[in-house]
Design an enzyme around this catalytic site. Structure first.
Site, PDB file in Angstrom:
ATOM      1  N   CYS A   1       0.711  -1.405   0.031  1.00  0.00           N
ATOM      2  CA  CYS A   1      -0.147  -0.084   0.085  1.00  0.00           C
ATOM      3  C   CYS A   1       0.792   1.123  -0.050  1.00  0.00           C
ATOM      4  O   CYS A   1       0.536   2.362  -0.259  1.00  0.00           O
ATOM      5  CB  CYS A   1      -1.021   0.079   1.254  1.00  0.00           C
TER       6      CYS A   1
ATOM      7  N   SER B   1     -10.546   1.441   6.425  1.00  0.00           N
ATOM      8  CA  SER B   1     -10.735   1.998   4.778  1.00  0.00           C
ATOM      9  C   SER B   1     -11.210   1.199   4.069  1.00  0.00           C
ATOM     10  O   SER B   1     -11.599   0.172   4.216  1.00  0.00           O
ATOM     11  CB  SER B   1      -9.251   2.315   4.373  1.00  0.00           C
TER      12      SER B   1
ATOM     13  N   ILE C   1     -12.601  -0.440   0.235  1.00  0.00           N
ATOM     14  CA  ILE C   1     -12.118  -1.181  -0.950  1.00  0.00           C
ATOM     15  C   ILE C   1     -12.512   0.087  -2.223  1.00  0.00           C
ATOM     16  O   ILE C   1     -13.669   0.383  -2.462  1.00  0.00           O
ATOM     17  CB  ILE C   1     -12.851  -2.243  -1.491  1.00  0.00           C
TER      18      ILE C   1
ATOM     19  N   LYS D   1      -9.636   6.649   5.067  1.00  0.00           N
ATOM     20  CA  LYS D   1     -10.780   5.982   5.703  1.00  0.00           C
ATOM     21  C   LYS D   1     -12.059   6.530   4.880  1.00  0.00           C
ATOM     22  O   LYS D   1     -12.956   5.794   4.528  1.00  0.00           O
ATOM     23  CB  LYS D   1     -10.754   6.564   7.030  1.00  0.00           C
TER      24      LYS D   1
ATOM     25  N   HIS E   1      -9.217   4.290  -0.689  1.00  0.00           N
ATOM     26  CA  HIS E   1      -7.612   3.778  -0.632  1.00  0.00           C
ATOM     27  C   HIS E   1      -7.651   2.697  -1.718  1.00  0.00           C
ATOM     28  O   HIS E   1      -7.470   1.561  -1.638  1.00  0.00           O
ATOM     29  CB  HIS E   1      -7.512   2.943   0.892  1.00  0.00           C
TER      30      HIS E   1
END
Lengths: 378, 378
Positions: free
Chosen positions: A74, A198, A200, A320, A324
């Protein structure tokens, strides 16, 4: 950055091209001046059966330049920014397009959580059934046990980030939530519930980096200086760490970035941090040296990091609420901070006098972290 | 580099640790001096359910340094070298461990060829059934039609590379073959047969890069200078190219690397090129400017690139016989060339007076290429 959200009818290349074109147009440069491309992407092989995205994305933008994909889970987007800076400082390039993209809604039977799990240690974690919600839940439980705090405190992080995103047209969620709603949400992995995580997300983001020499020779429109870069590393598996509530990768990345920029933590006016889970924002603020260990949870409770607090955190809405799309997140942080500095963001008023900002992008359970210091003169 | 071959009982991390430890020992440095790690890996997500390998591999070697994975398909290793050079030139590091690793024998139902296919364009190629043997077969057919040559000429490339590997203890195949054997092998994709293709390989390789300043201040044992780096890009899908027998990514990478090193193609004494298929070696030698378009096939026929020819190519045995663990290949080229320069290689006698060598690592159907110039003083 593109709008973040669920985009079943888009492809990674399509999203990236939109972000890249937007960046080129915003920078006001001729694309023929671009010397290189760095791309952050985490799991294109799994979501779109597509690796080798460097040349693919370069050609989508009509660029015939060295094009390299970087993968640090990430943190892939932030790492692409760092490699772009290296290419410029090394003298290989004067103008670099850095970008990130992720498609996450087409992961088939494993789902996005299954795909994301390859960022953890397969032998020591994944084979035994732990995925990231579980890993961050362990970190949160341990944090509560060591330093105090509870679910209600963490809920404040989610409430704040949703509030910040509520008028951000590019954010995945533009809805305010309450502490009660966070606490009542169904559990994901105790003590974390749905609103501690967070979402998808599909999306892309990009930026144009130029050398100091190029900036001096051109009349750029509202440039932002990246004055510091730093990167840190930790064990991939939680079980190999001395502590699971302290993130040395973040601390090391911050130390290097602050030294590179010639600043101290105290100089930072506002920041975008990697809040993949509510507990992650707390750990990030401590790792960055902005709060002592065990104290960032109090800051959340006291509202010190809200838009009108003393240190605004995640004015974009954060991972959040903004969303993300993992490989794009590091670039989305740069994009949002640039707009915040320029007065082009719905939350710019909160940082109208700000001169120093920081972005913090993490991979896995912070086995990778990358920090950038952004500055403008007011 | 590790032994290359089929290693069902090894893991990627285990192979990489062996290569990394070997590199550290060979360089004679204290690992505490290492400032960063760059890793080339192509398809760990598919073969070992393992992404985010930068921190994983750093910690396997006891390194607590910025660690980044680079992915450019089969050019991933060479791209890791290039990013390591950038990090040093940018002043972020004085000593960098660069490495590559691939596990290819545990690819499950898709097989290695299915995994490798994610380096091609999913929408324009993979969905329609073409994998790399087929793509290179198209390139070979078109080359024959445009420039002449035939399967027997290409067979000479395979025979030469097997001869070069026949005494190389790290090579996957240490057996000589004949033109007849190549021609009689079962077809993979017409006009290419089994012996026109590099094998499926597990393995790892690594190198230690140091800054010029570090080299000047330390008494290094037989260092080799990397004097030039270059990278090029082309369309991912063959159908988008003006020509499928000319590789501009290789030509652009060579042009940049030669300029960086201050050399001409004529200065090169020997080289390691990306012979994933026999036709690929022919295309590489033309793209690098060592032969005019359409003439490298004659060089193969005439034996000009054998160990005792005027321009030895792939003295290591190349991808064809040494093996091709894709993410490791770019580093294996550096490792083998270093031994060849030092007199530590079974084929060193062929290049005893050589001062300038070149490595060429390509991804996909040469949508990515990276070239390095290596030099020693004799």
């Amino acid at each position: 950055m593109t709008k973040f959200g669920e985009m079943a009818d888009r492809t990674g290349r399509d999203l990236f091209a939109e972000a890249g074109e937007t960046a080129i147009e915003d920078a006001g440069i001729d694309r023929a001046e671009i010397d290189a491309l760095y791309l952050g992407n985490f799991m294109g092989e799994l979501s779109e059966r597509q690796g080798h995205m460097g040349p693919l994305m370069a050609k989508m933008l009509g660029l015939d330049v060295p094009a390299t994909r970087v993968e640090s889970a990430c943190a892939s987007g932030g790492m692409a920014v760092r490699q772009g800076i290296h290419a410029i400082r090394a003298g290989s390039a004067d103008v670099v397009l850095v970008g990130g993209v992720e498609r996450m809604h087409n992961m088939g039977t494993t789902g996005a959580t299954g795909g994301l799990s390859v960022a953890a240690d397969d032998l020591w974690e994944i084979k035994h059934g732990i995925t990231f919600p579980g890993a961050y839940a362990l970190m949160a439980k341990r944090y509560f046990a060591t330093h105090g705090g509870d679910r209600e405190d963490l809920a404040e992080v989610a409430v704040k980030n949703h509030a910040n995103a509520s008028n951000n047209p590019l954010a995945q969620y533009q809805t305010e939530i309450t502490v009660e709603k966070v606490l009542d949400a169904f559990p994901v992995a105790d003590p974390l519930g749905l609103f501690d995580a967070s979402p998808i997300t599909d999306g892309a983001a990009a930026a144009i980096l130029v050398s100091e020499g190029y900036a001096a020779e051109h009349d750029l429109d509202a440039p932002v200086a990246i004055t510091g870069t730093g990167q840190g590393t930790d064990d991939l598996a939680l079980q190999h760490r001395d502590s699971i509530t302290w993130t040395p990768a973040t601390a090391d990345a911050a130390e290097e970035a602050y030294a590179d920029a010639g600043i101290d933590a105290d100089d930072i006016d506002f920041l975008e941090v990697h809040d993949c889970f509510t507990i992650a924002e707390v750990l990030a603020l401590e790792g960055l040296g902005l709060y002592d260990e065990g104290e960032a949870i109090d800051a959340a409770r006291k509202g010190e990091t809200t838009a009108d607090g003393e240190l605004p955190v995640n004015l974009s809405g954060g991972l959040k609420a903004k969303g993300h799309p993992v490989g794009a997140t590091g670039l989305a942080q740069i994009s949002e901070m640039t707009k915040l500095f320029r007065g082009d963001h719905v939350n710019s008023d909160a940082v109208s006098d700000a001169e120093v900002g920081l972005t913090h992008n993490a991979g896995g359970t912070v086995a990778s972290a990358v920090v950038h210091v952004l500055e403008v003169e007011q």
